[in-house]
Every structure is written in C-alpha cells, then in structure tokens.
Write a protein that holds these residues in place. Structure first.
Motif, mmCIF file in Angstrom:
data_model
loop_
_atom_site.group_PDB
_atom_site.id
_atom_site.type_symbol
_atom_site.label_atom_id
_atom_site.label_comp_id
_atom_site.label_asym_id
_atom_site.label_seq_id
_atom_site.Cartn_x
_atom_site.Cartn_y
_atom_site.Cartn_z
ATOM 1 N N PHE A 85 -44.808 -57.780 87.223
ATOM 2 C CA PHE A 85 -44.914 -57.918 85.773
ATOM 3 C C PHE A 85 -45.795 -59.092 85.350
ATOM 4 O O PHE A 85 -46.004 -59.306 84.160
ATOM 5 N N GLU A 90 -46.529 -54.218 81.685
ATOM 6 C CA GLU A 90 -45.614 -53.326 82.397
ATOM 7 C C GLU A 90 -46.010 -53.279 83.865
ATOM 8 O O GLU A 90 -47.114 -53.637 84.238
ATOM 9 N N SER A 121 -38.574 -56.758 83.077
ATOM 10 C CA SER A 121 -39.513 -56.244 82.081
ATOM 11 C C SER A 121 -39.339 -56.914 80.721
ATOM 12 O O SER A 121 -40.269 -56.930 79.922
#
Length: 144
Positions: A85, A90, A121
């Motif tokens: 990440f 993403e 995330s």
C-alpha cells in the motif's frame, strides 16, 4: 523476536519478490526495503544491489517464503501490506495475489489476512509501523 539467518534472508527476499510484482520499484518501496535490510542486519551495499537487480533477474525463484513459525509469517504479511500500500492508494492485484500465496503456504487464517488487509488499506501510510523492527537475526556459530 529472534530468527535464524535463513528466516531473515527469506523475509528480505520475500519482500523483494513482493515489490517486483507490479514491475516497478518506487522510491518509497526502495526506502522501505533499505530499512528492512538494515533492521535484519544486512549490509547496505548488499541491499542496494538486491533492490536494483530484482526487476531484471529472471532467475530468482518466485516461490512464497515458508517461515519457521506462524508468528514470523504474520509479521511478514503485515510488513508486506505496508509495502503493497506504500506506493498506491490500493494494493496492486499481483501483490495481493502473492500475499495470499504466502498466507496459504504458511497455514495462516484467511479471515485474519482479510482483516489485516482492510486495516492496512485504511491506515495513514506514513504512520504504519514495521514489524521487522521487532525481528533480530541471530547468527549461530557452527561447531565442528
């Protein structure tokens, strides 16, 4: 956590394999890999060469690493998610697929990975701690 040189090497190599999955090595990934190499006790020149050569070396075995313990495998996955990440908003699909393969070969719980993935995330990337900071490679003497 103390680990063997083999597990330490697999940790570094495995994260290098992850970095190359999207066919680029960003400056953020380069810096993270240098930090990881230093934490594991590898020389800067070795790390720099490995990072530089990882994209071009077609002879590197791309198999996911198998660690001596699930605890170390979990640390690896968490650091892998930080890297995955780090250079995008993403995770690249090839990076995610490869992390899933590490989960499988190390017998980790799939639900645990999904939760870690969601957490990674959502985190502010600059604030993400690295699990490798708690790993120490132990060089045991060979007795003859």
């Amino acid at each position: 956590m103390d680990v063997s040189i083999i597990d330490g090497s697999n940790y570094f190599k495995g994260l290098l394999l992850l970095v190359r999955k999207d066919r680029t090595v960003s400056e953020i990934e380069r810096a993270l890999m240098q930090r990881i190499g230093k934490s594991l006790g590898f020389e800067k020149e070795f790390c720099d060469n490995a990072i530089r050569d990882v994209l071009e070396n077609e002879y590197i075995d791309d198999s996911p690493p198998v660690f001596v313990s699930k605890e170390l495998a979990k640390k690896f996955i968490k650091d892998g998610l930080v890297i995955a990440f780090s250079d995008h908003d993403e995770c690249h699909p090839a990076e995610e697929a490869w992390l899933w393969s590490v989960v499988a070969v190390n017998g980790l719980d799939e639900f645990w990975f999904q939760e870690e993935y969601r957490t990674a995330s959502r985190k502010e990337k600059a604030l993400m701690p690295m699990e490798v900071d708690d790993v120490t490679v132990v060089y045991s003497q060979i007795r003859g």
